[in-house]
Design a protein around this motif. Structure first.
Motif, PDB file in Angstrom:
ATOM      1  N   VAL A   1       2.796   2.106 -12.126  1.00 19.26           N
ATOM      2  CA  VAL A   1       1.900   3.066 -11.487  1.00 19.26           C
ATOM      3  C   VAL A   1       2.648   4.359 -11.161  1.00 19.26           C
ATOM      4  O   VAL A   1       2.136   5.459 -11.382  1.00 19.26           O
ATOM      5  CB  VAL A   1       1.264   2.448 -10.211  1.00 19.26           C
TER       6      VAL A   1
ATOM      7  N   LYS B   1      -5.911   0.580 -15.682  1.00 20.14           N
ATOM      8  CA  LYS B   1      -5.757  -0.263 -14.490  1.00 20.14           C
ATOM      9  C   LYS B   1      -5.816  -1.745 -14.857  1.00 20.14           C
ATOM     10  O   LYS B   1      -4.988  -2.541 -14.410  1.00 20.14           O
ATOM     11  CB  LYS B   1      -6.860   0.085 -13.477  1.00 20.14           C
TER      12      LYS B   1
ATOM     13  N   CYS C   1       0.843  -1.189   0.000  1.00 25.72           N
ATOM     14  CA  CYS C   1       0.000   0.000   0.000  1.00 25.72           C
ATOM     15  C   CYS C   1       0.882   1.245   0.000  1.00 25.72           C
ATOM     16  O   CYS C   1       1.883   1.290   0.710  1.00 25.72           O
ATOM     17  CB  CYS C   1      -0.895   0.028   1.234  1.00 25.72           C
TER      18      CYS C   1
ATOM     19  N   LEU D   1      -7.659   1.220  -6.445  1.00 24.79           N
ATOM     20  CA  LEU D   1      -7.463   2.663  -6.329  1.00 24.79           C
ATOM     21  C   LEU D   1      -8.518   3.172  -5.364  1.00 24.79           C
ATOM     22  O   LEU D   1      -9.691   3.246  -5.705  1.00 24.79           O
ATOM     23  CB  LEU D   1      -7.624   3.338  -7.693  1.00 24.79           C
TER      24      LEU D   1
ATOM     25  N   LEU E   1      -4.354   6.993 -13.848  1.00 24.00           N
ATOM     26  CA  LEU E   1      -4.151   5.647 -13.297  1.00 24.00           C
ATOM     27  C   LEU E   1      -5.293   4.708 -13.673  1.00 24.00           C
ATOM     28  O   LEU E   1      -5.070   3.548 -14.006  1.00 24.00           O
ATOM     29  CB  LEU E   1      -4.032   5.706 -11.772  1.00 24.00           C
TER      30      LEU E   1
ATOM     31  N   VAL F   1      -5.046  -4.457  -8.461  1.00 18.04           N
ATOM     32  CA  VAL F   1      -4.825  -3.086  -7.996  1.00 18.04           C
ATOM     33  C   VAL F   1      -6.150  -2.499  -7.544  1.00 18.04           C
ATOM     34  O   VAL F   1      -7.166  -2.651  -8.222  1.00 18.04           O
ATOM     35  CB  VAL F   1      -4.234  -2.209  -9.136  1.00 18.04           C
TER      36      VAL F   1
ATOM     37  N   ILE G   1      -3.214   3.545  -3.025  1.00 16.88           N
ATOM     38  CA  ILE G   1      -3.117   2.482  -4.026  1.00 16.88           C
ATOM     39  C   ILE G   1      -2.699   1.212  -3.300  1.00 16.88           C
ATOM     40  O   ILE G   1      -1.726   1.214  -2.546  1.00 16.88           O
ATOM     41  CB  ILE G   1      -2.089   2.854  -5.110  1.00 16.88           C
TER      42      ILE G   1
END
Length: 190
Positions: free
Chosen positions: A163, A129, A100, A142, A121, A140, A147
């Motif tokens: 990223v 993504k 994280c 968001l 992103l 992933v 993140i």
């Protein structure tokens, strides 16, 4: 915290705090979370509504102490925002981790620059993504400016680099081409 049961075995407990915005999804998915923990890992699990915590406790049938930590990581992954099916992989595989970080850890952005970065992103309809997830074999999430990446150590590193490049302003096409070359090199080494 640990105590002892009637047979003299040590009972260990792990508590996972649930933020207010994840309480409803937790309640809706409770049975799909409860079943793998109690059936496969032989642990007790309950939701303490007063303290807003999920408590996982060993039983006399629990095979080892490692399963308690696996269950706590599994619940924590769901609370971070991963799907139940993705979080279950933490129970089955040993070499999966969660990393994280925040956007501001990479670059300090404010206002419209921050929202443009989050949009870069995610991509149109989540395309960027999903492309990063599929190329790096990771998942992933968001969550606002945070993140979360779930995957193996090496795959997390590749995903994090992609990223971070997007956060720093690289165009998605350039990130895709670099991902393609890194992943082809990685797949050829296996």
């Amino acid at each position: 915290m640990s105590a002892f049961d009637q047979s003299g075995r040590r009972v260990e407990v792990r508590r996972v705090t649930v933020p207010a915005h994840r309480m409803t999804p937790l309640k809706n998915a409770w049975l799909s979370l409860y079943q793998p923990v109690t059936d496969n890992l032989k642990l007790d699990m309950r939701m303490n509504l007063k303290t807003r915590k999920v408590e996982v406790k060993t039983t006399k049938d629990t095979p080892d102490g490692g399963s308690l930590q696996k269950a706590a990581d599994f619940v924590h992954a769901f609370i971070l925002g991963f799907e139940v099916a993705d979080a279950i992989a933490l129970l089955r595989l040993d070499d999966l981790y969660i990393e994280c970080f925040e956007i501001k850890d990479v670059k300090t952005l404010r206002g419209e620059h921050l929202s443009r970065c989050i949009g870069r992103l995610a991509g149109k309809s989540g395309k960027t993504k999903f492309t990063i997830e599929n190329a790096t074999k990771t998942r992933v999430v968001l969550a606002d400016t945070r993140i979360h990446i779930l995957g193996s150590f090496q795959n997390i590193r590749i995903c994090r680099d992609a990223v971070c490049a997007l956060i720093l302003g690289s165009p998605p096409g350039k990130v895709y081409s670099k991902l393609r070359s890194v992943c082809s090199r990685l797949n050829s080494s296996y």
